[in-house]
Design an enzyme around this catalytic site. Structure first.
Site, PDB file in Angstrom:
ATOM      1  N   LYS A 137      55.854  70.870  46.150  1.00  0.00           N
ATOM      2  CA  LYS A 137      54.427  70.488  46.292  1.00  0.00           C
ATOM      3  C   LYS A 137      53.491  71.837  46.535  1.00  0.00           C
ATOM      4  CE  LYS A 137      53.625  66.432  48.047  1.00  0.00           C
ATOM      5  NZ  LYS A 137      53.683  65.455  48.892  1.00  0.00           N
TER       6      LYS A 137
ATOM      7  N   ARG B 145      51.307  67.179  54.677  1.00  0.00           N
ATOM      8  CA  ARG B 145      52.217  66.598  53.483  1.00  0.00           C
ATOM      9  C   ARG B 145      53.591  67.001  53.565  1.00  0.00           C
ATOM     10  NH1 ARG B 145      48.492  67.791  48.559  1.00  0.00           N
ATOM     11  NH2 ARG B 145      49.662  65.977  47.592  1.00  0.00           N
TER      12      ARG B 145
ATOM     13  N   GLY C  11      57.526  60.006  46.979  1.00  0.00           N
ATOM     14  CA  GLY C  11      57.361  58.825  47.995  1.00  0.00           C
ATOM     15  C   GLY C  11      58.545  58.644  49.130  1.00  0.00           C
TER      16      GLY C  11
ATOM     17  N   MET D   1      59.394  60.678  51.409  1.00  0.00           N
ATOM     18  CA  MET D   1      58.973  61.376  52.970  1.00  0.00           C
ATOM     19  C   MET D   1      57.587  60.971  53.067  1.00  0.00           C
ATOM     20  SD  MET D   1      61.265  64.595  52.754  1.00  0.00           S
ATOM     21  CE  MET D   1      60.454  65.082  51.297  1.00  0.00           C
TER      22      MET D   1
ATOM     23  N   ARG E 100      53.247  68.586  39.129  1.00  0.00           N
ATOM     24  CA  ARG E 100      54.636  69.010  39.159  1.00  0.00           C
ATOM     25  C   ARG E 100      55.045  68.585  37.742  1.00  0.00           C
ATOM     26  NH1 ARG E 100      55.601  63.791  43.241  1.00  0.00           N
ATOM     27  NH2 ARG E 100      54.654  62.475  41.788  1.00  0.00           N
TER      28      ARG E 100
ATOM     29  N   HIS F  17      90.895  45.646  17.363  1.00  0.00           N
ATOM     30  CA  HIS F  17      90.360  45.563  16.078  1.00  0.00           C
ATOM     31  C   HIS F  17      88.934  45.439  16.139  1.00  0.00           C
ATOM     32  CE1 HIS F  17      89.365  43.167  12.611  1.00  0.00           C
ATOM     33  NE2 HIS F  17      89.955  44.083  12.107  1.00  0.00           N
TER      34      HIS F  17
ATOM     35  N   ARG G  48      89.767  57.418   7.258  1.00  0.00           N
ATOM     36  CA  ARG G  48      90.818  56.436   7.370  1.00  0.00           C
ATOM     37  C   ARG G  48      91.185  55.681   6.134  1.00  0.00           C
ATOM     38  NH1 ARG G  48      89.095  55.344  13.208  1.00  0.00           N
ATOM     39  NH2 ARG G  48      87.441  55.372  12.317  1.00  0.00           N
TER      40      ARG G  48
ATOM     41  N   ARG H  17      92.965  61.153   6.060  1.00  0.00           N
ATOM     42  CA  ARG H  17      94.154  60.767   6.338  1.00  0.00           C
ATOM     43  C   ARG H  17      94.892  59.730   5.624  1.00  0.00           C
ATOM     44  NH1 ARG H  17      94.353  58.147  12.549  1.00  0.00           N
ATOM     45  NH2 ARG H  17      94.081  56.545  11.340  1.00  0.00           N
TER      46      ARG H  17
ATOM     47  N   GLU I   8      98.832  64.395  17.850  1.00  0.00           N
ATOM     48  CA  GLU I   8      98.636  63.435  18.643  1.00  0.00           C
ATOM     49  C   GLU I   8      99.642  62.981  19.361  1.00  0.00           C
ATOM     50  OE1 GLU I   8      97.307  60.132  16.274  1.00  0.00           O
ATOM     51  OE2 GLU I   8      98.538  60.742  14.486  1.00  0.00           O
TER      52      GLU I   8
ATOM     53  N   SER J  63      93.969  68.358  13.453  1.00  0.00           N
ATOM     54  CA  SER J  63      93.197  67.851  14.194  1.00  0.00           C
ATOM     55  C   SER J  63      93.583  66.969  15.185  1.00  0.00           C
ATOM     56  CB  SER J  63      92.277  66.523  12.903  1.00  0.00           C
ATOM     57  OG  SER J  63      91.530  66.007  13.549  1.00  0.00           O
TER      58      SER J  63
ATOM     59  N   GLY K 122      94.175  64.204  17.636  1.00  0.00           N
ATOM     60  CA  GLY K 122      93.970  62.706  17.951  1.00  0.00           C
ATOM     61  C   GLY K 122      93.934  62.200  19.272  1.00  0.00           C
ATOM     62  N   THR K 123      92.971  62.375  20.087  1.00  0.00           N
ATOM     63  CA  THR K 123      93.260  62.317  21.322  1.00  0.00           C
ATOM     64  C   THR K 123      93.282  60.867  22.025  1.00  0.00           C
ATOM     65  OG1 THR K 123      90.743  62.757  21.574  1.00  0.00           O
ATOM     66  CG2 THR K 123      92.218  64.509  22.026  1.00  0.00           C
TER      67      THR K 123
ATOM     68  N   ASP L  68      95.485  58.634  20.467  1.00  0.00           N
ATOM     69  CA  ASP L  68      97.172  58.460  20.789  1.00  0.00           C
ATOM     70  C   ASP L  68      97.778  59.551  21.607  1.00  0.00           C
ATOM     71  OD1 ASP L  68      98.212  56.209  19.412  1.00  0.00           O
ATOM     72  OD2 ASP L  68      97.453  57.222  17.468  1.00  0.00           O
TER      73      ASP L  68
ATOM     74  N   CYS M 119      89.562  64.330  16.394  1.00  0.00           N
ATOM     75  CA  CYS M 119      88.837  63.388  15.730  1.00  0.00           C
ATOM     76  C   CYS M 119      88.831  62.016  16.660  1.00  0.00           C
ATOM     77  CB  CYS M 119      89.274  63.085  14.155  1.00  0.00           C
ATOM     78  SG  CYS M 119      91.235  62.966  14.427  1.00  0.00           S
TER      79      CYS M 119
ATOM     80  N   TYR N 172      85.408  72.377  15.281  1.00  0.00           N
ATOM     81  CA  TYR N 172      84.601  71.306  15.158  1.00  0.00           C
ATOM     82  C   TYR N 172      84.804  69.961  16.026  1.00  0.00           C
ATOM     83  CZ  TYR N 172      88.064  69.087  12.224  1.00  0.00           C
ATOM     84  OH  TYR N 172      89.097  68.680  11.762  1.00  0.00           O
TER      85      TYR N 172
HETATM   86  P1  ADP Z   1      53.442  61.882  48.162  1.00  0.00           P
HETATM   87  O1  ADP Z   1      54.394  62.878  47.854  1.00  0.00           O
HETATM   88  O2  ADP Z   1      53.785  60.371  48.581  1.00  0.00           O
HETATM   89  O3  ADP Z   1      52.790  61.712  46.629  1.00  0.00           O
HETATM   90  P2  ADP Z   1      51.152  63.350  48.915  1.00  0.00           P
HETATM   91  O4  ADP Z   1      51.207  64.405  49.946  1.00  0.00           O
HETATM   92  O5  ADP Z   1      51.229  63.771  47.622  1.00  0.00           O
HETATM   93  O6  ADP Z   1      52.409  62.182  49.301  1.00  0.00           O
HETATM   94  O7  ADP Z   1      50.008  62.632  49.437  1.00  0.00           O
HETATM   95  C1  ADP Z   1      49.671  61.159  49.331  1.00  0.00           C
HETATM   96  C2  ADP Z   1      48.250  60.970  48.800  1.00  0.00           C
HETATM   97  O8  ADP Z   1      47.207  61.579  49.426  1.00  0.00           O
HETATM   98  C3  ADP Z   1      48.200  61.482  47.318  1.00  0.00           C
HETATM   99  O9  ADP Z   1      47.535  60.691  46.458  1.00  0.00           O
HETATM  100  C4  ADP Z   1      47.306  62.841  47.481  1.00  0.00           C
HETATM  101  O10 ADP Z   1      46.567  63.140  46.403  1.00  0.00           O
HETATM  102  C5  ADP Z   1      46.496  62.412  48.742  1.00  0.00           C
HETATM  103  N1  ADP Z   1      46.039  63.701  49.334  1.00  0.00           N
HETATM  104  C6  ADP Z   1      47.113  64.469  50.073  1.00  0.00           C
HETATM  105  N2  ADP Z   1      46.275  65.526  50.541  1.00  0.00           N
HETATM  106  C7  ADP Z   1      45.048  65.267  50.281  1.00  0.00           C
HETATM  107  C8  ADP Z   1      43.992  66.036  50.773  1.00  0.00           C
HETATM  108  N3  ADP Z   1      43.870  66.939  51.442  1.00  0.00           N
HETATM  109  N4  ADP Z   1      42.888  65.505  50.320  1.00  0.00           N
HETATM  110  C9  ADP Z   1      42.566  64.301  49.676  1.00  0.00           C
HETATM  111  N5  ADP Z   1      43.735  63.410  49.538  1.00  0.00           N
HETATM  112  C10 ADP Z   1      44.620  63.981  49.616  1.00  0.00           C
HETATM  113 MG    MG Z   2      52.052  63.131  45.679  1.00  0.00          MG
HETATM  114 MG    MG Z   3      96.277  58.316  15.955  1.00  0.00          MG
END
Ligand code: ADP
Ligand code: MG
Ligand code: MG
Length: 889
Positions: A29, A99, A108, A110, A343, A459, A566, A622, A758, A777, A779-780, A782, A845, A865
């Site tokens: 980020k 952040r 989401g 952390m 990202r 089979h 075959r 074969r 094989e 070839s 025949g892995t 067997d 094969c 191949y």
């Molecule tokens: P996560 O990694 O869980 O997406 P973020 O750090 O991206 O958490 O932030 C959570 C939300 O808060 C996101 O929608 C982000 O756009 C918003 N946000 C983060 N920093 C700011 C900021 N400085 N102003 C406005 N919105 C923010």
């Molecule tokens: Mg985010």
């Molecule tokens: Mg065989």
């Protein structure tokens, strides 16, 4: 204790000091925010505390924070300077977000805190400056809630309860409808909760808030969900998170404000169009919180055309810059757009292929990069129907996933009925304890196949794979009552005509109709993508095909040859089975020759069609491999019929005599261990006329086509060779038969003759065998059985899973090559074989030829191949490319 805190280390970076290359230090980020800033995009100002600081904090604790603090203060002053606002100021307060952001995306997992810097006084200034007191108080109550939860660890329920009480009283539904007066009451209530739950009053000092928030983000690296996520996603525990501190912008300041998430292309289809959602008058998390329903991004075109246009330009710029599809967070404050995160976007397999293909055409990435953007596993998902992974389903049983794809249909137990109903277009799932060659007419018409016995090489499994029918075998929990036409699994009973769904990719069986997702690949993109992959692959991909239809499909999917055709399947169709039985039962050579001639004529026609489909490309045929008794009926059935005839007084009839001979023959061919018995080239050695007839049929087909000007590249392969002598003898016979036919056509056509490797002994004496073989070839299937001393059908559903679980086998050796054992033998055979014959052609094969990791191994030991089932060709082509590019080990 020695301090691990390094003095003089730079822990804090302004956005303009960072760039996208500094992901390890600044987190994804932070690094991308810095990069966007330098691109001149509208990013609020901020700074980043490095992951290095987080790592030091994890070792050192609070001491690190103290050491860090002066730098944080310095950078806050810088933020104050560029924003013209004051942190904690009562006139124009600076508010920030704090952040989290790891080097590898953990969406989401952390924590992040918004609106930091608010207290009882700054909130008034915010109200004044925004001319929107309701907004200011709403920010404050959000901040207290978030801070209390993330920093102080107070359960959100406490706050939700207060909010819902107010909403109930006011008879309203949404948070944003709460009027200002109530917000003030709510805030004081929130502060009381903080005090009673944490024992301390809510911190009013913004600097204290900041310090606590930074520490909380550091700590969130080790919260439970983050730790669990890392375990699942295989992310190391010692990376640490960076902390980004940036100026707040507000999407909740009225109807000319909003916030949203945007993908630069459609992440489920890959279509080149903006995709995403936004909410008017909302902040950050509101979009994902699901309280209000966001609008699709397209609607922004109406609401705010200039913002939409600006977003389009930003998305395109970011894509070109990061050279990949982007997932972007944005906020609009009073008509001005801010970008808050970008990202590389997650996408479905289908979108991945389309985007890779399009981005090359658009000149955004080169072919090499595009090829790395899709994994073989994703290609696999593309080619089959699947049970919708997002559906909440529970399976009733799980067997061995034998042929990929999912199918839904009515349960049928009778093979003839399956044929009849299948023919009329009704999807039926044929459920049997196991299947035999005689059942083929019904199998081929079923939508899916479920057996309670048998393994990957049973089979049912083989036939299903070659026909592309979803199949689950060895589902031992299923108790089948063929007479009552029902099966039970534990408490559960499924009767004839009940609907079930089977998933041959996972091996699971579901009651009723499970939601399926269709493979909906645009072939055009897949072909373009795989053609690009081929540019990087050294290893060729061929196919295992027994029928012209399979050959056509293989060719369409890009096979560069047929590595295994075959011949025995050709005998199994019912009209030929009886002729084959005559061949086997014959006591005199003349009788056998008679039947053989008939069979050879039929075979020749099969060959003509396959060779023609594959013209210009090599086809390896074969010669007969399975034990002869596989073509005969069961002894006890014949005995029963015979007894019947006797009881009718027809014990001397010609029919009875025929059955008598048949029964004797069946008994004579009875084997304790057929896989190690009278099969493979041993048949060719003892009944030379059988291989001779086959070689002649092949040569006839080839010569006929040559006469018609078709380019045939046919080779003949001998199975189960263990000694040089076998190969020497058989080669002489085959050469003679081929020459004889060619002469009769007035052609001097000759074909290459090679062998399967094989058996361990064949690998060990490969140099000897190579003297008489033009190609090998592997025949892995067997070779794995004989090297490990494990019969696959006996291992699967018995000890195999336990062996994998206990780590005795790192993986199922029938799926992924056992490199240490089987692989070592292969390597030896390659070396010895080539030492005897420099230009010896080498391939594989066995089923491993379609497994990505095994393909990488084949590449490494220098095979020419891999040959796999037609459906796996796309996976194999990409695997071969990824192996060359060093992406597969
Ligand atoms: P996560 O990694 O869980 O997406 P973020 O750090 O991206 O958490 O932030 C959570 C939300 O808060 C996101 O929608 C982000 O756009 C918003 N946000 C983060 N920093 C700011 C900021 N400085 N102003 C406005 N919105 C923010
Ligand atoms: Mg985010
Ligand atoms: Mg065989």
């Amino acid at each position: 204790m020695m301090s691990v805190i390094k003095t003089g280390v730079k822990y804090v970076y302004r956005f303009d000091e960072g760039n996208a290359g500094m992901v390890d230090l600044l987190g994804g980020k932070g690094a991308n925010l810095a990069e966007m800033k330098s691109l001149g995009l509208p990013v609020p100002n901020g700074f980043i505390i490095s992951t290095e600081a987080c790592r030091a904090y994890m070792k050192e604790g609070l001491g690190l924070l103290d050491q860090l603090w002066p730098k944080v203060v310095e950078h806050m002053h810088y933020l104050e300077h560029v924003s013209g606002k004051t942190f904690g100021g009562e006139e124009n307060p600076l508010l920030v977000s704090v952040r989290s952001g790891a080097p590898i995306s953990m969406p989401g997992m952390m924590d992040t805190i918004l609106n930091l810097g608010l207290n009882d006084r700054t909130v008034l200034a915010l109200a004044e400056n925004s001319r929107d007191p309701r907004f200011a108080h709403d920010c404050y109550r959000r901040f207290i809630q978030m801070f209390a939860n993330v920093v102080l660890g107070i359960d959100l329920d406490h706050f939700e309860k207060v909010l819902s009480e107010h909403k109930k009283q006011l008879n309203i539904k949404f948070d944003h409808q709460i009027p200002e007066e109530n917000l003030a009451k709510i805030i004081s209530h929130f502060k009381e909760i903080v005090k009673s739950e944490s024992g301390e009053p809510f911190p009013q000092d913004p600097w204290a808030q900041l310090k606590m928030a930074i520490e909380a983000v550091f700590r969130s690296w080790n919260n439970k969900r983050a730790v669990t996520y890392r375990k699942i996603a295989n992310i190391p525990d010692d990376l640490g998170t960076a902390v980004t501190v940036m100026e707040m912008v507000f999407g909740n300041l009225g109807s000319d404000c909003g916030t949203g998430v945007l993908f630069s292309r459609n992440p489920s289809t890959g279509d080149k169009e903006l995709f995403g959602e936004f909410l008017i008058n909302a902040q950050g998390e509101d979009v994902v919180a699901g309280i209000r329903t966001p609008q699709p991004i397209g609607a922004l075109k109406e609401v705010s055309p200039h913002i939409y246009e600006e977003l389009k330009i930003v998305a395109e710029k970011l894509e070109r810059h990061f050279k990949d599809m982007q997932d972007i967070e944005f906020t609009v404050e009073r008509g001005k757009l801010y970008i808050l995160q970008t990202r590389n976007g997650k996408r479905t397999a289908k979108a991945a292929v389309r985007i890779a293909s399009d981005m090359v055409k658009e000149g955004i990435v080169d072919a090499r990069t595009a090829v790395t953007r899709v994994t073989p596993k994703e290609i696999e998902q593309l080619l089959h129907r699947q049970v919708d992974p997002s559906a909440d389903l529970s399976s009733i049983a799980e067997g061995i996933a034998a042929s990929p794809g999912a199918a839904t249909g009515k349960v049928v137990f009778d093979v003839d009925e399956a044929e009849e109903r299948g023919k009329s277009g009704e999807p039926v799932i044929l459920v049997r304890p196991e299947t035999t060659p005689e059942d083929i007419h019904g199998l081929s018409r079923a939508a899916g196949l479920l057996t309670s016995r048998g393994g990957q090489t049973s089979h049912a499994a083989l036939v299903a794979r070659s026909l592309g029918i979803p199949c689950v075998v060895g589902c031992e929990a299923v108790n089948i009552d063929l007479i009552g036409e029902r099966f039970t699994v534990g408490e559960f009973t499924v009767k004839k005509d009940d609907v079930i769904t089977i998933d041959g990719t996972s091996g699971k069986v579901y009651p009723g109709e499970a939601p399926l997702i269709e493979p909906s690949m645009h072939e055009e993109y897949l072909h373009h993508f795989l053609d690009m992959a081929d540019m990087f692959a050294r290893l060729q991909v061929w196919a295992n095909c027994d029928t012209p239809e399979e050959a056509r499909q293989a060719r369409k999917l890009g096979a560069k040859g047929v590595g295994l055709c075959r011949t025995e399947h050709m005998f199994r169709e019912s009209d030929r089975l009886s002729i084959m039985q005559q061949v086997i039962v014959a006591e005199k050579v003349e009788d056998r020759m008679d039947a053989l001639e008939k069979l050879a004529r039929l075979q020749k026609d099969d060959f003509v069609e396959i060779f023609e489909v594959m013209q210009g490309l090599p086809v390896i045929v074969r010669l007969l491999d399975p034990p002869l008794n596989e073509f005969l009926p069961k002894g006890k059935d014949v005995a029963k019929k015979l007894a019947q005839l006797w009881s009718e007084g027809r014990g001397e009839s010609p029919e009875a005599q025929r059955l008598e001979i048949l029964l004797k023959r069946i008994e004579g061919l009875q084997e304790g261990n057929p896989m190690l018995g009278f099969r493979g080239c041993r048949i060719g050695v003892l009944y030379p006329e059988i291989y001779e007839a086959q070689a002649k049929a092949i040569a006839q087909a080839a010569c006929e086509l040559i006469k018609r000007g078709v380019d045939v590249k046919v080779k003949i392969m001998v199975p189960l060779v263990a000694t040089g002598q076998e190969m020497c003898m058989l080669r002489a016979n085959i050469e003679k038969a081929v020459a004889e036919i060619a002469e009769s056509y007035g052609e001097n056509w000759r074909c290459k003759i090679g062998t399967m490797i094989e058996l361990p002994r064949a690998a060990i004496v490969a140099d000897e065998i190579a003297e008489y073989a033009d190609f090998f070839s592997f025949g892995t299937n067997d070779l794995t059985q004989t090297t490990l001393g494990v019969s696959r059908d006996d291992a699967e559903g018995k000890f195999l899973a336990a062996y994998v679980r206990l780590g005795i086998y790192t993986e199922d050796p029938f799926r992924t090559l056992d490199r240490k054992g089987v692989g070592a033998l292969m390597k030896m055979a390659v070396e010895k074989g080539r030492s005897a014959k420099k230009d010896l052609e080498l391939g594989i094969c066995g089923e491993h030829g379609g497994d990505p990791s095994s393909i990488a191994f084949c590449d490494r030991i220098g095979l020419d191949y891999v040959s796999c089932s037609a459906m796996r060709i796309p996976v194999a082509r990409l695997s071969a490319a990824h192996s060359s590019l060093g992406l597969l080990n």
